[in-house]
Scaffold this motif. Structure first.
Motif, mmCIF file in Angstrom:
data_model
loop_
_atom_site.group_PDB
_atom_site.id
_atom_site.type_symbol
_atom_site.label_atom_id
_atom_site.label_comp_id
_atom_site.label_asym_id
_atom_site.label_seq_id
_atom_site.Cartn_x
_atom_site.Cartn_y
_atom_site.Cartn_z
ATOM 1 N N MET A 27 0.849 -1.201 0.000
ATOM 2 C CA MET A 27 0.000 0.000 0.000
ATOM 3 C C MET A 27 0.880 1.244 0.000
ATOM 4 O O MET A 27 1.792 1.378 0.816
ATOM 5 C CB MET A 27 -0.901 -0.002 1.240
ATOM 6 C CG MET A 27 -1.804 1.223 1.348
ATOM 7 S SD MET A 27 -2.908 1.112 2.784
ATOM 8 C CE MET A 27 -3.750 2.684 2.639
ATOM 9 N N SER A 28 0.648 2.153 -0.939
ATOM 10 C CA SER A 28 1.434 3.386 -0.996
ATOM 11 C C SER A 28 0.869 4.407 -0.020
ATOM 12 O O SER A 28 -0.195 4.208 0.586
ATOM 13 C CB SER A 28 1.422 3.941 -2.424
ATOM 14 O OG SER A 28 0.114 4.316 -2.816
ATOM 15 N N GLU A 29 1.568 5.536 0.135
ATOM 16 C CA GLU A 29 1.133 6.564 1.080
ATOM 17 C C GLU A 29 -0.212 7.148 0.678
ATOM 18 O O GLU A 29 -0.567 7.209 -0.500
ATOM 19 C CB GLU A 29 2.182 7.672 1.146
ATOM 20 C CG GLU A 29 2.463 8.359 -0.187
ATOM 21 C CD GLU A 29 3.619 9.326 -0.115
ATOM 22 O OE1 GLU A 29 3.756 10.012 0.908
ATOM 23 O OE2 GLU A 29 4.391 9.391 -1.090
ATOM 24 N N LEU A 30 -0.962 7.593 1.681
ATOM 25 C CA LEU A 30 -2.264 8.180 1.437
ATOM 26 C C LEU A 30 -2.128 9.679 1.185
ATOM 27 O O LEU A 30 -1.369 10.363 1.867
ATOM 28 C CB LEU A 30 -3.195 7.939 2.630
ATOM 29 C CG LEU A 30 -3.568 6.489 2.914
ATOM 30 C CD1 LEU A 30 -4.451 6.403 4.167
ATOM 31 C CD2 LEU A 30 -4.275 5.856 1.718
ATOM 32 N N VAL A 31 -2.861 10.172 0.203
ATOM 33 C CA VAL A 31 -2.859 11.594 -0.135
ATOM 34 C C VAL A 31 -4.303 12.045 -0.332
ATOM 35 O O VAL A 31 -5.225 11.225 -0.427
ATOM 36 C CB VAL A 31 -2.042 11.886 -1.419
ATOM 37 C CG1 VAL A 31 -0.589 11.513 -1.224
ATOM 38 C CG2 VAL A 31 -2.634 11.141 -2.618
ATOM 39 N N GLU A 32 -4.478 13.337 -0.398
ATOM 40 C CA GLU A 32 -5.808 13.883 -0.640
ATOM 41 C C GLU A 32 -6.002 14.151 -2.128
ATOM 42 O O GLU A 32 -5.217 14.879 -2.737
ATOM 43 C CB GLU A 32 -5.997 15.169 0.175
ATOM 44 C CG GLU A 32 -6.075 14.892 1.674
ATOM 45 C CD GLU A 32 -6.087 16.142 2.518
ATOM 46 O OE1 GLU A 32 -6.667 16.108 3.624
ATOM 47 O OE2 GLU A 32 -5.503 17.148 2.088
ATOM 48 N N HIS A 33 -7.019 13.555 -2.682
ATOM 49 C CA HIS A 33 -7.400 13.808 -4.073
ATOM 50 C C HIS A 33 -8.100 15.162 -4.103
ATOM 51 O O HIS A 33 -9.059 15.387 -3.372
ATOM 52 C CB HIS A 33 -8.335 12.688 -4.549
ATOM 53 C CG HIS A 33 -8.934 12.917 -5.892
ATOM 54 N ND1 HIS A 33 -10.120 12.316 -6.295
ATOM 55 C CD2 HIS A 33 -8.529 13.685 -6.946
ATOM 56 C CE1 HIS A 33 -10.415 12.705 -7.526
ATOM 57 N NE2 HIS A 33 -9.468 13.523 -7.940
ATOM 58 N N ASP A 38 -9.422 18.828 -6.534
ATOM 59 C CA ASP A 38 -9.915 19.208 -7.854
ATOM 60 C C ASP A 38 -9.048 20.301 -8.461
ATOM 61 O O ASP A 38 -7.978 20.636 -7.940
ATOM 62 C CB ASP A 38 -11.387 19.628 -7.791
ATOM 63 C CG ASP A 38 -11.611 20.868 -6.921
ATOM 64 O OD1 ASP A 38 -10.629 21.587 -6.608
ATOM 65 O OD2 ASP A 38 -12.777 21.133 -6.551
ATOM 66 N N GLU A 39 -9.527 20.883 -9.568
ATOM 67 C CA GLU A 39 -8.756 21.912 -10.266
ATOM 68 C C GLU A 39 -8.629 23.207 -9.492
ATOM 69 O O GLU A 39 -7.860 24.097 -9.860
ATOM 70 C CB GLU A 39 -9.373 22.193 -11.645
ATOM 71 C CG GLU A 39 -10.750 22.824 -11.624
ATOM 72 C CD GLU A 39 -11.877 21.820 -11.533
ATOM 73 O OE1 GLU A 39 -13.023 22.189 -11.833
ATOM 74 O OE2 GLU A 39 -11.603 20.651 -11.167
ATOM 75 N N HIS A 40 -9.381 23.319 -8.374
ATOM 76 C CA HIS A 40 -9.286 24.494 -7.510
ATOM 77 C C HIS A 40 -8.620 24.167 -6.174
ATOM 78 O O HIS A 40 -8.667 24.967 -5.244
ATOM 79 C CB HIS A 40 -10.680 25.089 -7.270
ATOM 80 C CG HIS A 40 -11.408 25.458 -8.533
ATOM 81 N ND1 HIS A 40 -10.978 26.459 -9.376
ATOM 82 C CD2 HIS A 40 -12.531 24.940 -9.112
ATOM 83 C CE1 HIS A 40 -11.799 26.554 -10.408
ATOM 84 N NE2 HIS A 40 -12.741 25.649 -10.270
ATOM 85 N N ASP A 41 -8.036 22.981 -6.059
ATOM 86 C CA ASP A 41 -7.349 22.517 -4.860
ATOM 87 C C ASP A 41 -8.314 22.252 -3.698
ATOM 88 O O ASP A 41 -7.921 22.348 -2.544
ATOM 89 C CB ASP A 41 -6.245 23.509 -4.431
ATOM 90 C CG ASP A 41 -5.211 22.857 -3.515
ATOM 91 O OD1 ASP A 41 -5.106 21.621 -3.523
ATOM 92 O OD2 ASP A 41 -4.535 23.599 -2.768
ATOM 93 N N ASN A 42 -9.536 21.927 -4.002
ATOM 94 C CA ASN A 42 -10.498 21.516 -2.975
ATOM 95 C C ASN A 42 -10.428 20.001 -2.795
ATOM 96 O O ASN A 42 -10.343 19.252 -3.785
ATOM 97 C CB ASN A 42 -11.923 21.905 -3.381
ATOM 98 C CG ASN A 42 -12.090 23.407 -3.525
ATOM 99 O OD1 ASN A 42 -11.683 24.171 -2.651
ATOM 100 N ND2 ASN A 42 -12.685 23.843 -4.627
ATOM 101 N N VAL A 43 -10.454 19.549 -1.544
ATOM 102 C CA VAL A 43 -10.319 18.119 -1.259
ATOM 103 C C VAL A 43 -11.581 17.368 -1.661
ATOM 104 O O VAL A 43 -12.701 17.753 -1.302
ATOM 105 C CB VAL A 43 -10.028 17.894 0.240
ATOM 106 C CG1 VAL A 43 -9.958 16.397 0.546
ATOM 107 C CG2 VAL A 43 -8.728 18.578 0.643
ATOM 108 N N LEU A 44 -11.387 16.268 -2.409
ATOM 109 C CA LEU A 44 -12.496 15.420 -2.851
ATOM 110 C C LEU A 44 -12.550 14.106 -2.092
ATOM 111 O O LEU A 44 -13.604 13.483 -1.996
ATOM 112 C CB LEU A 44 -12.374 15.134 -4.353
ATOM 113 C CG LEU A 44 -12.383 16.359 -5.286
ATOM 114 C CD1 LEU A 44 -12.178 15.909 -6.728
ATOM 115 C CD2 LEU A 44 -13.672 17.135 -5.143
ATOM 116 N N GLY A 45 -11.388 13.676 -1.583
ATOM 117 C CA GLY A 45 -11.344 12.407 -0.877
ATOM 118 C C GLY A 45 -9.919 11.991 -0.593
ATOM 119 O O GLY A 45 -8.964 12.713 -0.910
#
Length: 245
Positions: free
Chosen positions: A1-7, A9-16
């Motif tokens: 399992m690789s490190e967890l990051v925040e996905h 959007d194009e405006h840098d808002n967190v999606l998941g």
């Protein structure tokens, strides 16, 4: 399992929250915190990534950094990455962020700067070579050497003239720089001598003034029209200015 990051959007808002490898595979934007380092002479640190690196092996870069962890700020991640990759603990100052589409996958780069006054101990698994180059030297080689695309773009944005940072922001950074310096460390150039402490302005300066002096020496404040006590008239160098993508 690789490190967890925040996905994001194009405006840098967190999606998941996703695994970094999945974000790269699916071409999902995620956050990377980086720092451009200067020494006391104002030179910029250039590194060559280790050949064992999974991303851009053997490429040159002016950014030191890595993925922003879940719930972590850009600034927190930048400071952590400096400690892990270069073995230094110094204040970092957020400069700007931008969405980079030129790499392996789209990423939001949060770019910081730092003045490094202590020896570097690079992680050999991350960095194969390091050197300090002047701005003129960097401009001459950035399009000739094999640079990480995002690092090349960040450097151009960093060196681009921009609006001045507000005085309070510069002073907060100056306090941080002074606080990170070893006790008794002199800010005077080599060969500087005074006959007594009364004649040496550095020895009588406040932490903020000592920090401003260090920023001037590193080329991050314009010396033109700057007062010696740092009370008024300080002009941030383009590198310390607040910029926008």
């Amino acid at each position: 399992m690789s490190e967890l990051v925040e996905h994001v959007d194009e405006h840098d808002n967190v999606l998941g929250v996703v695994e970094r490898d999945e974000a790269v595979r699916e071409n999902w934007p995620h956050r990377i915190a980086t720092t451009i380092c200067r020494d006391r002479e104002g030179r910029i640190l250039v590194v060559r990534r280790a050949e064992t690196q999974p991303r851009f092996p053997g490429h040159y870069d002016v950014m030191v950094g890595g993925a922003v962890g879940v719930g972590e700020s850009y600034e927190e991640a930048a400071a952590r990455e400096l400690s892990e990759e270069l073995g230094v603990r110094v204040p970092v100052r957020f400069m700007f962020k931008f969405l980079c589409q030129k790499g392996i996958s789209p990423v939001w780069f949060g770019v910081h700067e730092a003045v490094v006054t202590e020896p570097l101990t690079p992680d050999p698994g991350e960095i194969a070579w390091k050197g300090w180059l002047t701005e003129a030297e960097l401009r001459a080689v950035v399009d000739q050497w094999l640079f990480v695309p995002g690092g090349r773009e960040a450097l151009r944005r960093y060196l681009r003239p921009g609006p001045k940072a507000d005085e309070a922001s510069v002073r907060r950074f100056a306090y941080s720089v002074a606080a990170a310096m070893p006790a008794g460390d002199s800010l005077e150039p080599t060969g500087h001598r005074h006959r007594s402490a009364r004649q040496c302005p550095t020895k009588q300066r406040s932490p903020c003034q000592r920090g401003l002096t260090e920023l001037r020496r590193a080329g991050l404040l314009d010396l033109d029209d700057c007062t010696m006590d740092g009370s008024h008239g300080d002009k941030p160098h383009p590198g310390v200015a607040e910029r926008h993508s």
